[in-house]
Design a protein around this motif. Structure first.
Motif, mmCIF file in Angstrom:
data_model
loop_
_atom_site.group_PDB
_atom_site.id
_atom_site.type_symbol
_atom_site.label_atom_id
_atom_site.label_comp_id
_atom_site.label_asym_id
_atom_site.label_seq_id
_atom_site.Cartn_x
_atom_site.Cartn_y
_atom_site.Cartn_z
ATOM 1 N N ASN A 13 23.490 6.051 -21.476
ATOM 2 C CA ASN A 13 24.166 5.842 -22.633
ATOM 3 C C ASN A 13 25.238 5.105 -22.920
ATOM 4 O O ASN A 13 26.215 5.191 -24.006
ATOM 5 C CB ASN A 13 24.555 7.485 -23.193
ATOM 6 N N TRP A 14 25.540 4.125 -21.825
ATOM 7 C CA TRP A 14 26.570 3.102 -21.962
ATOM 8 C C TRP A 14 27.766 3.654 -21.904
ATOM 9 O O TRP A 14 28.862 2.990 -22.139
ATOM 10 C CB TRP A 14 26.282 2.272 -23.167
ATOM 11 N N GLN A 15 27.927 4.870 -21.350
ATOM 12 C CA GLN A 15 29.449 5.236 -21.166
ATOM 13 C C GLN A 15 29.752 5.384 -19.484
ATOM 14 O O GLN A 15 28.593 5.274 -18.691
ATOM 15 C CB GLN A 15 29.348 6.956 -21.327
ATOM 16 N N PRO A 16 30.876 5.370 -19.155
ATOM 17 C CA PRO A 16 31.323 5.212 -17.854
ATOM 18 C C PRO A 16 30.625 6.405 -16.880
ATOM 19 O O PRO A 16 30.591 7.609 -17.364
ATOM 20 C CB PRO A 16 32.832 5.179 -17.809
ATOM 21 N N ALA A 17 30.106 6.119 -15.714
ATOM 22 C CA ALA A 17 29.208 7.144 -14.934
ATOM 23 C C ALA A 17 30.510 7.799 -14.122
ATOM 24 O O ALA A 17 31.387 6.916 -13.693
ATOM 25 C CB ALA A 17 28.484 6.458 -14.083
ATOM 26 N N VAL A 18 30.360 9.125 -13.989
ATOM 27 C CA VAL A 18 31.575 9.738 -13.291
ATOM 28 C C VAL A 18 30.845 10.205 -12.157
ATOM 29 O O VAL A 18 29.994 10.913 -12.067
ATOM 30 C CB VAL A 18 32.233 10.981 -14.126
ATOM 31 N N ARG A 19 31.657 10.253 -11.026
ATOM 32 C CA ARG A 19 31.125 10.819 -9.708
ATOM 33 C C ARG A 19 31.693 12.222 -9.678
ATOM 34 O O ARG A 19 32.411 12.699 -10.506
ATOM 35 C CB ARG A 19 32.033 10.106 -8.253
ATOM 36 N N ARG A 38 22.441 -6.932 -19.030
ATOM 37 C CA ARG A 38 21.938 -5.663 -19.821
ATOM 38 C C ARG A 38 22.931 -5.830 -21.157
ATOM 39 O O ARG A 38 22.656 -5.763 -22.066
ATOM 40 C CB ARG A 38 21.765 -4.457 -19.220
ATOM 41 N N LEU A 39 24.215 -5.808 -20.716
ATOM 42 C CA LEU A 39 25.521 -5.744 -21.796
ATOM 43 C C LEU A 39 25.270 -6.808 -22.633
ATOM 44 O O LEU A 39 25.454 -6.836 -23.804
ATOM 45 C CB LEU A 39 26.886 -5.435 -21.139
ATOM 46 N N ALA A 41 22.862 -8.846 -23.524
ATOM 47 C CA ALA A 41 21.774 -8.757 -24.297
ATOM 48 C C ALA A 41 21.920 -8.061 -25.667
ATOM 49 O O ALA A 41 21.587 -8.470 -26.452
ATOM 50 C CB ALA A 41 20.480 -8.192 -23.537
ATOM 51 N N LEU A 42 23.056 -7.056 -25.511
ATOM 52 C CA LEU A 42 23.304 -6.381 -26.765
ATOM 53 C C LEU A 42 24.378 -6.752 -27.451
ATOM 54 O O LEU A 42 24.889 -6.159 -28.518
ATOM 55 C CB LEU A 42 23.636 -4.936 -26.183
ATOM 56 N N THR A 43 25.206 -7.721 -26.915
ATOM 57 C CA THR A 43 26.385 -8.450 -27.490
ATOM 58 C C THR A 43 26.193 -9.814 -28.419
ATOM 59 O O THR A 43 25.464 -10.383 -28.021
ATOM 60 C CB THR A 43 27.713 -8.553 -26.698
ATOM 61 N N THR A 44 27.089 -9.652 -29.419
ATOM 62 C CA THR A 44 27.046 -10.934 -30.193
ATOM 63 C C THR A 44 28.126 -11.767 -29.503
ATOM 64 O O THR A 44 29.126 -11.223 -29.444
ATOM 65 C CB THR A 44 27.445 -10.584 -31.599
ATOM 66 N N GLN A 45 27.804 -13.085 -29.429
ATOM 67 C CA GLN A 45 28.710 -13.978 -29.017
ATOM 68 C C GLN A 45 30.097 -13.892 -30.170
ATOM 69 O O GLN A 45 29.945 -13.716 -31.396
ATOM 70 C CB GLN A 45 28.249 -15.280 -29.229
ATOM 71 N N GLY A 46 31.328 -13.905 -29.473
ATOM 72 C CA GLY A 46 32.310 -13.960 -30.188
ATOM 73 C C GLY A 46 33.021 -12.422 -30.264
ATOM 74 O O GLY A 46 34.075 -12.393 -30.900
ATOM 75 N N GLU A 47 31.962 -11.643 -29.958
ATOM 76 C CA GLU A 47 32.479 -10.109 -30.115
ATOM 77 C C GLU A 47 33.593 -9.667 -29.055
ATOM 78 O O GLU A 47 34.460 -8.683 -29.294
ATOM 79 C CB GLU A 47 31.178 -9.310 -29.912
ATOM 80 N N LEU A 48 33.695 -10.373 -27.978
ATOM 81 C CA LEU A 48 34.669 -10.226 -26.873
ATOM 82 C C LEU A 48 35.614 -11.210 -27.103
ATOM 83 O O LEU A 48 35.552 -12.409 -26.571
ATOM 84 C CB LEU A 48 34.138 -10.126 -25.444
ATOM 85 N N PHE A 49 36.928 -10.924 -27.491
ATOM 86 C CA PHE A 49 37.731 -11.997 -27.633
ATOM 87 C C PHE A 49 38.138 -12.527 -26.457
ATOM 88 O O PHE A 49 38.714 -13.848 -26.347
ATOM 89 C CB PHE A 49 39.249 -11.432 -28.197
#
Length: 135
Positions: A13-19, A38-39, A41-49
């Motif tokens: 679910n794209w959430q941090p996995a917890v031990r 994988r990430l 593929a889901l991201t638009t260029q420019g979305e991450l500053f």
């Protein structure tokens, strides 16, 4: 591969996995790179500053009428983003894009210095994008 990678592992679910002890699980090296692709593929260029080139910008194709030229643009975009990674053997990259009820992108590549083929399949629907298979 000379560089080492580590990141927080993400669940389905794209959430941090917890031990079980409450700490975040991590992924390293090739598993980390696959998670990153994988990430991307889901991201638009420019979305991450902090990394404006990161992303395949597949949301550009949501709600569009898909024709042969659009399929070719998607194929070239995915190829270019995989080829931009120094860890990927560029001569091993293969991308096939086909239109069904959704646009299905199948990509294969090898890591530099490795003989194992990696596969990724992404579905671009009318309203969402999903990484549907990777191995």
């Amino acid at each position: 591969m000379n560089r080492y990678y580590t990141d927080i592992a993400l669940d389905e679910n794209w959430q941090p996995a917890v031990r079980s002890n409450g700490d975040f699980a991590t992924v390293s090296d090739l598993d980390c790179l696959i998670q990153e692709i994988r990430l991307e593929a889901l991201t638009t260029q420019g979305e991450l500053f902090f990394d404006p080139e990161f992303g395949w910008s597949l949301p550009d194709f949501l709600h569009l009428r898909i024709d042969d030229l659009t399929l070719l643009e998607i194929e070239q975009r995915v190829y270019a983003r995989l080829a931009a990674r120094e860890e990927v053997e560029t001569t091993s990259i293969g991308v096939v894009v086909r239109a069904e009820d959704t646009v299905v992108i199948s990509a294969v590549w090898r890591w530099a210095g490795d003989s194992k083929t990696n596969r990724l399949q992404v579905s671009v629907g009318r309203v969402d994008i999903e990484v549907i298979a990777i191995d």
